[in-house]
Design an enzyme around this catalytic site. Sequence first.
Site, PDB file in Angstrom:
ATOM      1  N   THR A 160       0.865  -1.192   0.000  1.00  0.00           N
ATOM      2  CA  THR A 160       0.000   0.000   0.000  1.00  0.00           C
ATOM      3  C   THR A 160       0.898   1.238   0.000  1.00  0.00           C
ATOM      4  O   THR A 160       1.841   1.317   0.809  1.00  0.00           O
ATOM      5  CB  THR A 160      -0.925  -0.007   1.235  1.00  0.00           C
ATOM      6  OG1 THR A 160      -1.683  -1.215   1.202  1.00  0.00           O
ATOM      7  CG2 THR A 160      -1.868   1.187   1.240  1.00  0.00           C
ATOM      8  N   HIS A 360     -30.702  -4.352  -2.496  1.00  0.00           N
ATOM      9  CA  HIS A 360     -30.845  -3.380  -3.585  1.00  0.00           C
ATOM     10  C   HIS A 360     -31.293  -4.043  -4.900  1.00  0.00           C
ATOM     11  O   HIS A 360     -31.555  -3.328  -5.878  1.00  0.00           O
ATOM     12  CB  HIS A 360     -29.513  -2.661  -3.844  1.00  0.00           C
ATOM     13  CG  HIS A 360     -29.204  -1.549  -2.895  1.00  0.00           C
ATOM     14  ND1 HIS A 360     -28.871  -1.748  -1.577  1.00  0.00           N
ATOM     15  CD2 HIS A 360     -29.164  -0.202  -3.076  1.00  0.00           C
ATOM     16  CE1 HIS A 360     -28.637  -0.590  -1.006  1.00  0.00           C
ATOM     17  NE2 HIS A 360     -28.816   0.369  -1.879  1.00  0.00           N
ATOM     18  N   GLU A 385      -3.295  -7.756   5.826  1.00  0.00           N
ATOM     19  CA  GLU A 385      -2.813  -7.702   7.223  1.00  0.00           C
ATOM     20  C   GLU A 385      -3.112  -9.020   7.950  1.00  0.00           C
ATOM     21  O   GLU A 385      -3.416  -9.034   9.147  1.00  0.00           O
ATOM     22  CB  GLU A 385      -3.334  -6.464   7.948  1.00  0.00           C
ATOM     23  CG  GLU A 385      -2.799  -5.214   7.239  1.00  0.00           C
ATOM     24  CD  GLU A 385      -2.877  -3.929   8.004  1.00  0.00           C
ATOM     25  OE1 GLU A 385      -2.734  -3.955   9.230  1.00  0.00           O
ATOM     26  OE2 GLU A 385      -3.055  -2.885   7.351  1.00  0.00           O
TER      27      GLU A 385
HETATM   28  N1  COS Z   1       4.186  -9.865  18.857  1.00  0.00           N
HETATM   29  C1  COS Z   1       5.428 -10.093  19.362  1.00  0.00           C
HETATM   30  N2  COS Z   1       6.180 -11.139  18.992  1.00  0.00           N
HETATM   31  C2  COS Z   1       5.671 -11.995  18.097  1.00  0.00           C
HETATM   32  C3  COS Z   1       4.394 -11.831  17.545  1.00  0.00           C
HETATM   33  C4  COS Z   1       3.634 -10.689  17.947  1.00  0.00           C
HETATM   34  N3  COS Z   1       2.415 -10.458  17.465  1.00  0.00           N
HETATM   35  N4  COS Z   1       4.152 -12.823  16.681  1.00  0.00           N
HETATM   36  C5  COS Z   1       5.233 -13.610  16.693  1.00  0.00           C
HETATM   37  N5  COS Z   1       6.150 -13.095  17.548  1.00  0.00           N
HETATM   38  C6  COS Z   1       7.461 -13.660  17.878  1.00  0.00           C
HETATM   39  C7  COS Z   1       7.300 -15.027  18.511  1.00  0.00           C
HETATM   40  O1  COS Z   1       7.132 -14.939  19.901  1.00  0.00           O
HETATM   41  C8  COS Z   1       8.616 -15.703  18.130  1.00  0.00           C
HETATM   42  O2  COS Z   1       9.643 -15.283  19.015  1.00  0.00           O
HETATM   43  P1  COS Z   1      10.383 -16.402  19.943  1.00  0.00           P
HETATM   44  O3  COS Z   1      10.968 -17.378  18.949  1.00  0.00           O
HETATM   45  O4  COS Z   1      11.402 -15.603  20.685  1.00  0.00           O
HETATM   46  O5  COS Z   1       9.303 -17.000  20.781  1.00  0.00           O
HETATM   47  C9  COS Z   1       8.939 -15.101  16.772  1.00  0.00           C
HETATM   48  O6  COS Z   1       8.198 -13.884  16.670  1.00  0.00           O
HETATM   49  C10 COS Z   1       8.521 -16.020  15.630  1.00  0.00           C
HETATM   50  O7  COS Z   1       7.152 -16.289  15.802  1.00  0.00           O
HETATM   51  P2  COS Z   1       6.423 -17.576  15.254  1.00  0.00           P
HETATM   52  O8  COS Z   1       7.276 -18.767  15.535  1.00  0.00           O
HETATM   53  O9  COS Z   1       5.016 -17.565  15.743  1.00  0.00           O
HETATM   54  O10 COS Z   1       6.506 -17.290  13.668  1.00  0.00           O
HETATM   55  P3  COS Z   1       5.830 -18.059  12.473  1.00  0.00           P
HETATM   56  O11 COS Z   1       6.834 -18.079  11.369  1.00  0.00           O
HETATM   57  O12 COS Z   1       5.190 -19.319  12.917  1.00  0.00           O
HETATM   58  O13 COS Z   1       4.697 -17.021  11.980  1.00  0.00           O
HETATM   59  C11 COS Z   1       2.561 -15.997  11.968  1.00  0.00           C
HETATM   60  C12 COS Z   1       3.691 -16.580  12.786  1.00  0.00           C
HETATM   61  C13 COS Z   1       1.962 -17.007  11.010  1.00  0.00           C
HETATM   62  C14 COS Z   1       1.500 -15.553  12.956  1.00  0.00           C
HETATM   63  C15 COS Z   1       3.105 -14.761  11.184  1.00  0.00           C
HETATM   64  O14 COS Z   1       3.993 -15.183  10.158  1.00  0.00           O
HETATM   65  C16 COS Z   1       2.017 -13.935  10.559  1.00  0.00           C
HETATM   66  O15 COS Z   1       1.386 -13.114  11.233  1.00  0.00           O
HETATM   67  N6  COS Z   1       1.798 -14.080   9.234  1.00  0.00           N
HETATM   68  C17 COS Z   1       0.888 -13.244   8.513  1.00  0.00           C
HETATM   69  C18 COS Z   1       1.619 -12.056   7.984  1.00  0.00           C
HETATM   70  C19 COS Z   1       0.692 -10.969   7.588  1.00  0.00           C
HETATM   71  O16 COS Z   1      -0.234 -10.621   8.304  1.00  0.00           O
HETATM   72  N7  COS Z   1       0.955 -10.410   6.432  1.00  0.00           N
HETATM   73  C20 COS Z   1       0.155  -9.398   5.898  1.00  0.00           C
HETATM   74  C21 COS Z   1       0.960  -8.198   5.704  1.00  0.00           C
HETATM   75  S1  COS Z   1      -0.034  -7.002   4.971  1.00  0.00           S
HETATM   76  S2  COS Z   1       0.710  -5.406   5.728  1.00  0.00           S
END
Ligand code: COS
Length: 405
Positions: A160, A360, A385
């Site tokens: 964006t 509509h 997101e």
């Molecule tokens: N806040 C703080 N820390 C976070 C967090 C959050 N919301 N989410 C993850 N972390 C941390 C975890 O605690 C972990 O740290 P530790 O290893 O020290 O515990 C680290 O980040 C890795 O997290 P995790 O193992 O959960 O990562 P994954 O690769 O499994 O991914 C998801 C987690 C799937 C939730 C993440 O990749 C995600 O949100 N994907 C979607 C991305 C998205 O929304 N994209 C759209 C962008 S449009 S702007």
Amino acid sequence: MDDHLYFNEQHLALREMVQAFARDEVAPIAGRHDEDQTFPWETVKGMADLGLLGVPWPEELGGAGFDTLAYTIAIHELAKVCASHSITISAHTTLGTSPIVHFGSQEQRERFVPLLATGKVIGGFGLTEPGAGSDAGGTRTVAVRKGDHYVLNGTKRFITHGGVGEVFLVTAVTDPTLGTKGISSFILTKETCDLEAARKVGIGHSDELPVMKGFRAGKKEDKLGWRASDTRELIFEDVEVPVENRLGAEGQGFVNFMQTLDAGRVGVAALSLGLAEGALGEALKYSIERKQFGQSIAHFQGVSFQLADMATEVEAGKHLVYHAAWLAQHGKPYRKEASMAKLFCSELAMRATIKAVQIHGGYGYTKDYPVERMMRDAKVCEIGEGTSEIQRIVISRQMLRDLGA
Ligand code: COS
């Protein structure tokens, strides 16, 4: 929802101001910019003049000095009329500015935030890549340290403000052996693609920012919805980024961006809620005006029950959104609540806008009524997101964590 549950007089005054702006300035031009797929510079300038590009930031950083609830209200109210305007302030503020406010050095804050908060330049956030969407940790963009700078190479996708923006926060791998802990984030600057329009309206460009060689916007996406919001690729070819543009410590990029997305999800939830409520308003109005079989169609149970369901779900959505925003504002954990609000409201936006089109009838399938645009605008709320599937992962993981499992 009782207004005074979450809002004070300042919130209500801001709401009135945004409602008037949305009705008088945005509603008349929303359809045209959707059709032409053009960034609405004039009304973005109007939003900047009202302080809507920096609602939650302190006045000393150029912000409006309001809070998270006020900012959520602004996103919600704009989306009732136009989702593109709403995502513009949300992507610019949460994704394109908040990482600097929260994770930046004092020097970075003073250098970039006043430009962003006043709308002098538009900001964006580069996380998603062609091969790293839901798996945000699969980042392939690399940043190699060479003395006092890093050299960035890679591509970001679906960004964006990719074209219109000048300041971007992007993730890149600095240590490929460390997984998500090897991802860092950087502040990159370029020139807006719309220099002429930006100069004409007097926002969106600053001569103070360096144009980083090798950093450019790529293909503009031709989208189903959010068509007045600018979405493009970002391309990095041997971009030299000074060390002082790294955001936080090396390896902090992933966690910082995940935290930023928690806040972003409250924003998309508020946007989705606005879309659903806007569609409900349109459906209600139309169902009273439209007469069939000698009476307003609102009096037919098939229509009135749909309106009742929409209104009930909108009410539930308000509680989820403003509760998550309240938790964020009070420094309480809100990751799960943000994802719940985003999941529920984005799916609600889809349901509600489809119902509004149905109510509509044939007219809803034309561009004569805004519900057609709203239905198209709703779909991406279930994707951007973090998809609905990702929200369910975040919620269920947090439930297990809460139980110590
Ligand atoms: N806040 C703080 N820390 C976070 C967090 C959050 N919301 N989410 C993850 N972390 C941390 C975890 O605690 C972990 O740290 P530790 O290893 O020290 O515990 C680290 O980040 C890795 O997290 P995790 O193992 O959960 O990562 P994954 O690769 O499994 O991914 C998801 C987690 C799937 C939730 C993440 O990749 C995600 O949100 N994907 C979607 C991305 C998205 O929304 N994209 C759209 C962008 S449009 S702007």
